[in-house]
Design a protein around this motif. Structure first.
Motif, PDB file in Angstrom:
ATOM      1  N   GLY A   5       0.932  -1.347  -0.049  1.00 40.29           N
ATOM      2  CA  GLY A   5       0.059   0.037   0.012  1.00 40.29           C
ATOM      3  C   GLY A   5       0.700   1.241  -0.147  1.00 40.29           C
ATOM      4  N   GLY A   6       2.034   0.986   0.331  1.00 42.68           N
ATOM      5  CA  GLY A   6       3.103   2.307   0.228  1.00 42.68           C
ATOM      6  C   GLY A   6       3.600   2.611  -1.376  1.00 42.68           C
ATOM      7  N   THR A   7       4.775   3.146  -1.332  1.00 45.64           N
ATOM      8  CA  THR A   7       5.348   3.421  -2.606  1.00 45.64           C
ATOM      9  C   THR A   7       6.214   2.497  -3.359  1.00 45.64           C
ATOM     10  OG1 THR A   7       7.181   4.359  -1.468  1.00 45.64           O
ATOM     11  CG2 THR A   7       5.422   5.865  -1.765  1.00 45.64           C
ATOM     12  N   ARG A   8       6.448   1.284  -2.633  1.00 39.91           N
ATOM     13  CA  ARG A   8       7.086   0.372  -3.166  1.00 39.91           C
ATOM     14  C   ARG A   8       6.513  -0.360  -4.542  1.00 39.91           C
ATOM     15  NH1 ARG A   8       3.688  -2.764  -3.934  1.00 39.91           N
ATOM     16  NH2 ARG A   8       2.716  -4.145  -2.650  1.00 39.91           N
ATOM     17  N   ARG A   9       7.145  -0.588  -5.510  1.00 36.82           N
ATOM     18  CA  ARG A   9       6.614  -1.221  -6.735  1.00 36.82           C
ATOM     19  C   ARG A   9       6.294  -2.693  -6.601  1.00 36.82           C
ATOM     20  NH1 ARG A   9      11.091   1.425 -10.613  1.00 36.82           N
ATOM     21  NH2 ARG A   9      12.122   0.335  -9.333  1.00 36.82           N
ATOM     22  N   ALA A  10       5.346  -3.146  -7.556  1.00 40.57           N
ATOM     23  CA  ALA A  10       4.964  -4.502  -7.858  1.00 40.57           C
ATOM     24  C   ALA A  10       5.362  -5.026  -8.877  1.00 40.57           C
ATOM     25  CB  ALA A  10       3.478  -4.814  -7.897  1.00 40.57           C
ATOM     26  N   LEU A  11       6.218  -6.325  -8.899  1.00 35.59           N
ATOM     27  CA  LEU A  11       6.982  -6.729 -10.087  1.00 35.59           C
ATOM     28  C   LEU A  11       6.782  -7.888 -10.591  1.00 35.59           C
ATOM     29  CD1 LEU A  11      10.446  -5.976  -8.307  1.00 35.59           C
ATOM     30  CD2 LEU A  11       9.261  -4.381  -9.748  1.00 35.59           C
ATOM     31  N   ALA A  12       6.841  -8.134 -11.982  1.00 32.05           N
ATOM     32  CA  ALA A  12       7.074  -9.204 -12.593  1.00 32.05           C
ATOM     33  C   ALA A  12       8.563  -9.197 -13.077  1.00 32.05           C
ATOM     34  CB  ALA A  12       6.056  -9.482 -13.688  1.00 32.05           C
ATOM     35  N   LEU A  13       9.455 -10.372 -12.955  1.00 30.64           N
ATOM     36  CA  LEU A  13      10.708 -10.315 -13.341  1.00 30.64           C
ATOM     37  C   LEU A  13      11.090 -11.668 -14.216  1.00 30.64           C
ATOM     38  CD1 LEU A  13      12.666  -9.787 -10.154  1.00 30.64           C
ATOM     39  CD2 LEU A  13      11.767  -7.852 -11.773  1.00 30.64           C
ATOM     40  N   ARG A  14      11.827 -11.513 -15.189  1.00 25.30           N
ATOM     41  CA  ARG A  14      12.278 -12.898 -15.984  1.00 25.30           C
ATOM     42  C   ARG A  14      13.620 -12.918 -15.897  1.00 25.30           C
ATOM     43  NH1 ARG A  14      14.108 -14.143 -21.041  1.00 25.30           N
ATOM     44  NH2 ARG A  14      14.072 -12.058 -21.750  1.00 25.30           N
ATOM     45  N   PRO A  25       6.900  -8.150  -4.552  1.00 25.23           N
ATOM     46  CA  PRO A  25       7.140  -6.603  -4.125  1.00 25.23           C
ATOM     47  C   PRO A  25       8.609  -6.417  -4.707  1.00 25.23           C
ATOM     48  CG  PRO A  25       7.179  -8.051  -2.222  1.00 25.23           C
ATOM     49  CD  PRO A  25       6.760  -8.856  -3.135  1.00 25.23           C
ATOM     50  N   ASP A  26       8.824  -4.915  -4.979  1.00 24.89           N
ATOM     51  CA  ASP A  26      10.050  -4.478  -5.004  1.00 24.89           C
ATOM     52  C   ASP A  26      10.759  -4.061  -3.904  1.00 24.89           C
ATOM     53  OD1 ASP A  26      12.575  -3.473  -6.254  1.00 24.89           O
ATOM     54  OD2 ASP A  26      11.539  -1.559  -6.922  1.00 24.89           O
ATOM     55  N   ASN A  27      11.205  -5.241  -2.801  1.00 24.42           N
ATOM     56  CA  ASN A  27      11.714  -4.750  -1.616  1.00 24.42           C
ATOM     57  C   ASN A  27      13.144  -5.583  -1.447  1.00 24.42           C
ATOM     58  OD1 ASN A  27      10.584  -7.212  -1.407  1.00 24.42           O
ATOM     59  ND2 ASN A  27       9.152  -6.398   0.293  1.00 24.42           N
ATOM     60  N   GLY A  28      13.178  -6.203  -2.505  1.00 28.37           N
ATOM     61  CA  GLY A  28      14.675  -7.013  -2.454  1.00 28.37           C
ATOM     62  C   GLY A  28      14.291  -8.601  -2.417  1.00 28.37           C
ATOM     63  N   LEU A  29      13.001  -9.077  -2.096  1.00 23.33           N
ATOM     64  CA  LEU A  29      12.705 -10.571  -1.727  1.00 23.33           C
ATOM     65  C   LEU A  29      13.086 -11.257  -2.949  1.00 23.33           C
ATOM     66  CD1 LEU A  29      11.147 -12.458   0.112  1.00 23.33           C
ATOM     67  CD2 LEU A  29       8.941 -11.560  -1.026  1.00 23.33           C
ATOM     68  N   LEU A  30      12.935 -10.853  -4.023  1.00 22.48           N
ATOM     69  CA  LEU A  30      12.916 -11.770  -5.361  1.00 22.48           C
ATOM     70  C   LEU A  30      14.352 -11.873  -5.809  1.00 22.48           C
ATOM     71  CD1 LEU A  30       9.931 -10.441  -7.350  1.00 22.48           C
ATOM     72  CD2 LEU A  30       9.963 -12.258  -5.577  1.00 22.48           C
ATOM     73  N   LEU A  31      15.269 -10.942  -5.591  1.00 23.22           N
ATOM     74  CA  LEU A  31      16.311 -11.031  -6.523  1.00 23.22           C
ATOM     75  C   LEU A  31      17.604 -11.992  -5.894  1.00 23.22           C
ATOM     76  CD1 LEU A  31      16.997  -7.068  -7.022  1.00 23.22           C
ATOM     77  CD2 LEU A  31      15.899  -8.782  -8.234  1.00 23.22           C
TER      78      LEU A  31
END
Length: 270
Positions: free
Chosen positions: A74-83, A93-99
């Motif tokens: 609900g804040g300013t972080r972006r929602a992501l889809a990555l390949r 979420p764009d908070n480092g979780l996926l990388l």
């Protein structure tokens, strides 16, 4: 060929959150097979989620990897889809979780923000993006929708990365950080085998552990079978990280450590 979505969250299983997300994905992609990696990540523990995801995905079939540990929902972080470079998709979420997980497969080669309303549930809740944004995106990818249809591109260099703690390895001592604690009380450290080799710790070496001002003695071991019940051991776990355990007990309780705790390991401190 079946299409797989793997699913990791901090939602727990007491509420309807996980089941609702399953339902959303199945409505969009009825034939998708969903593998629940875990929903037991501590609430808001992004680092724990990222490390568990990176450890688990090499053992998962290629497909869409959905992960939601999102204290900034609900804040300013972006929602992501990555390949990634191997063609797997990562949604969250764009908070480092996926990388860290994407890096295991060659890194991110394509990133998009989830911004196309036709691939989300409307209206989008301010507090449940797992249901309204991430699950629909994962299901649409599994159903064959192109990643660039989900929203505008993002430079992969602009994605948020976690600051992973680095160990301080000296001549006869190591200052390490606890990365996570499993349900058995085993504490995984930010160390690998070569770090122990640098200070001469091999199976059978006796070491001193300092935690919260107290000192404990442990032995480097290959397996739990090398130790008697109650013994404190330093060993290489199944993900090739160095960990501390108590045979048939809890190292976390004994040492009073949790994620982020510091542990000093000294060699031959008698």
């Amino acid at each position: 060929m079946p299409v797989f979505v793997t699913f990791l969250t901090d939602f727990g299983l007491q509420d309807d959150f996980v089941g609702t997300c399953h339902g959303v994905m199945k409505q969009i992609a009825p034939d998708v097979e969903i593998i629940d990696v875990t929903h037991g990540i501590r609430p808001g523990a992004v680092l724990q989620g990222a490390l568990v995801l990176a450890n688990a995905l090499p053992y998962m079939p290629a497909g869409v990897h959905l992960a939601v540990v999102d204290p900034g929902v609900g804040g300013t972080r972006r929602a992501l889809a990555l390949r990634d470079a191997e063609g797997r998709f990562h949604v969250g979420p764009d908070n480092g979780l996926l990388l860290p997980a994407a890096d295991r497969f060659g890194g991110v080669v394509q990133a998009h923000e989830l911004a196309s309303p036709e691939y989300s549930l409307q209206p989008v809740s301010r507090t449940f993006h797992g249901r309204d944004l991430f699950s629909p995106a994962a299901a649409h990818l599994a159903a064959g929708v192109a990643i660039d249809a989900l929203g505008p591109p993002i430079d992969p260099e602009e994605l948020v990365r976690l600051d992973l703690p680095e160990a301080d390895v000296g001549k006869s001592r190591i200052r390490a950080t606890v990365l996570g604690v499993d349900r058995f009380g085993n504490a995984a450290l930010n160390l690998v085998r070569r770090d122990l080799d640098e200070v001469g710790i091999v199976p059978g070496t006796r070491v001193e552990l300092s935690s919260r001002g107290d000192r404990y003695y442990a032995v480097a071991a290959r397996t739990f079978g090398d130790a008697s019940p109650g013994d404190l051991i330093l060993y290489e776990d199944s993900y090739r990280k160095i960990a501390v355990a108590v045979s048939r007990g809890s190292a976390a309780e004994l040492l009073r450590v949790e994620e982020g705790s510091e542990l000093l390991i000294q060699v031959d401190a008698l």
